[in-house]
Design an enzyme around this catalytic site. Structure first.
Site: not given
Ligand code: UD1
Length: 365
Positions: A205
């Site tokens: 991820h």
């Molecule tokens: C975040 C953390 C990372 C951690 C990870 C655990 C930051 C910068 N990164 O990354 O350090 O290891 O969480 O999972 O904070 N999305 C969904 N549904 C959700 C959550 C996310 O669809 O419930 C999708 C969205 O398209 C979003 C993308 O995932 O834009 C990224 O989500 P985000 O929370 O920004 O970062 P993570 O990759 O989850």
């Protein structure tokens, strides 16, 4: 004592759950604030149902967005909550945008702030997490480091020794408890015709592995060369890439929806090897004596590399395939504590010397 806890992402629910249970044992009042960074039921609700976490007192529903937008929105919504609650401590965990937002708002309100999982460094500033952890460490008043190495890095960066406590790692506390309750292979194995000890677990991820489809394709090429079935719980940000790379079509990859904490631990316990770019899962595999292949060029958890439990393979297909079938190492130390991290953090919070002179003077303004 009243502690306001800021969580938002999956690994934070896991860490906060352990400390939350200890807060209750110690008679400490906790106000849980969920930023909403993770919002899919499988990324959030399932952890509140399964782990000893209280229901959030505040849900900020920030959701996804660009880094500035997401962090800024969290800060805007956290400030009135912290001002109104004016707790004795604000607790932030790890290195996500929720950590950064919580640490910045609390420190600007002059609220005593504790950063749990302090002193970790990848020394790669292209990782958003590296920026988040550096800032959180440098604005916090109490830094709970998982081990002496992390504490030493903090001192080397000029942080006053009095602010640093070596407490161990909360994830080690929880994985030890969770492993005791697993007494049979998870149902998932049967559903996918997998036999214990003969499959790998995969998670991907990180931004560095998901922003460029060419990097992701190389990872998948490496995974396809691993000589066993590979079960892959897919993080939402990775879904489209999995589809585009046709991972799981006519190959050894079994893509499934994200799993709960207990399912993940059970799946890991019966696996042969973990392939991951997650920080937390590197530690969980280490605690469970499962060899790990880290799909990155560096790790913050360098102690896992020492006896060969973890190997860095980047996105190199040949290195990934080779590392996945290496022999299981013979010995393993306990570099992240012995499962008493939550108690040590509560002790550190209760030490008068740890409490800074300021007590949120700006809360009322
Ligand atoms: C975040 C953390 C990372 C951690 C990870 C655990 C930051 C910068 N990164 O990354 O350090 O290891 O969480 O999972 O904070 N999305 C969904 N549904 C959700 C959550 C996310 O669809 O419930 C999708 C969205 O398209 C979003 C993308 O995932 O834009 C990224 O989500 P985000 O929370 O920004 O970062 P993570 O990759 O989850």
């Amino acid at each position: 004592m009243r502690v306001l806890t800021v969580v938002g992402a999956r690994p934070q629910f896991i860490k906060a759950a352990v400390l939350s249970a200890e807060f209750r044992r110690a008679g400490i009042e906790e106000i849980l604030v969920h930023t909403g960074q993770h919002y899919d039921p499988s990324m959030s609700d399932v952890f509140f149902e399964e782990l000893p976490l209280p229901a959030p007192a505040y849900r900020l529903d920030v959701g996804s967005g660009a880094h500035g937008e997401q962090t800024g929105e969290m800060m805007k919504r956290l400030e009135p909550v912290m001002k109104c609650e004016c707790p004795d401590w604000v607790a932030v965990y790890g290195d996500t945008n929720s950590t950064l937002a919580g640490a910045l708002v609390a420190s600007k309100l002059r609220l005593p702030t504790v950063h749990v999982e302090a002193g970790l460094r990848s020394f790669n500033r292209e990782m958003p997490e590296e920026i988040n952890r550096i800032v959180a460490d440098h604005v916090a008043d109490l830094l709970c480091a998982p081990n002496a190495g992390a504490a030493e890095r903090l001192r080397a960066e000029g942080i006053e020794p009095a602010k640093i406590a070596v407490t161990g790692d909360l994830m080690i506390d929880l994985v030890q408890i969770a492993a005791k309750s697993v007494n049979a292979p998870p149902a998932l194995l049967q559903r996918h015709a997998l036999s214990p000890g003969n499959y790998a677990v995969l998670t991907i991820h990180r931004a560095g592995n998901t922003e460029d489809p060419a990097v992701f394709e190389r990872l998948i090429e490496g995974i396809r060369r691993v000589a066993m079935p590979v079960i892959f719980p897919v993080h939402p940000r990775t879904r489209a890439l999995v589809k585009a790379a046709k991972a799981g079509f006519d190959d050894n990859i079994i893509a499934v929806d994200p799993l709960s904490y207990r399912e993940t631990i059970a799946l890991l316990m019966f696996s042969k090897v973990l392939l991951t770019d997650s920080g937390g899962m590197q530690k969980e595999a280490f605690a469970l004596r499962i060899p790990c292949v880290t799909l990155r060029d560096e790790t913050e958890w360098i102690e896992t590399l020492e006896d060969g439990w973890n190997v860095l393979a980047g996105a190199d297909p040949a290195r990934i395939a080779r590392a996945a079938i290496r022999p299981v190492p013979a010995k393993r130390g306990a570099p992240y504590g012995n499962g008493d991290c939550a108690r040590r953090i509560v002790d550190a919070l209760s030490t008068p010397a740890a409490v800074p002179g300021r007590r949120g003077e700006l809360c009322a303004s």
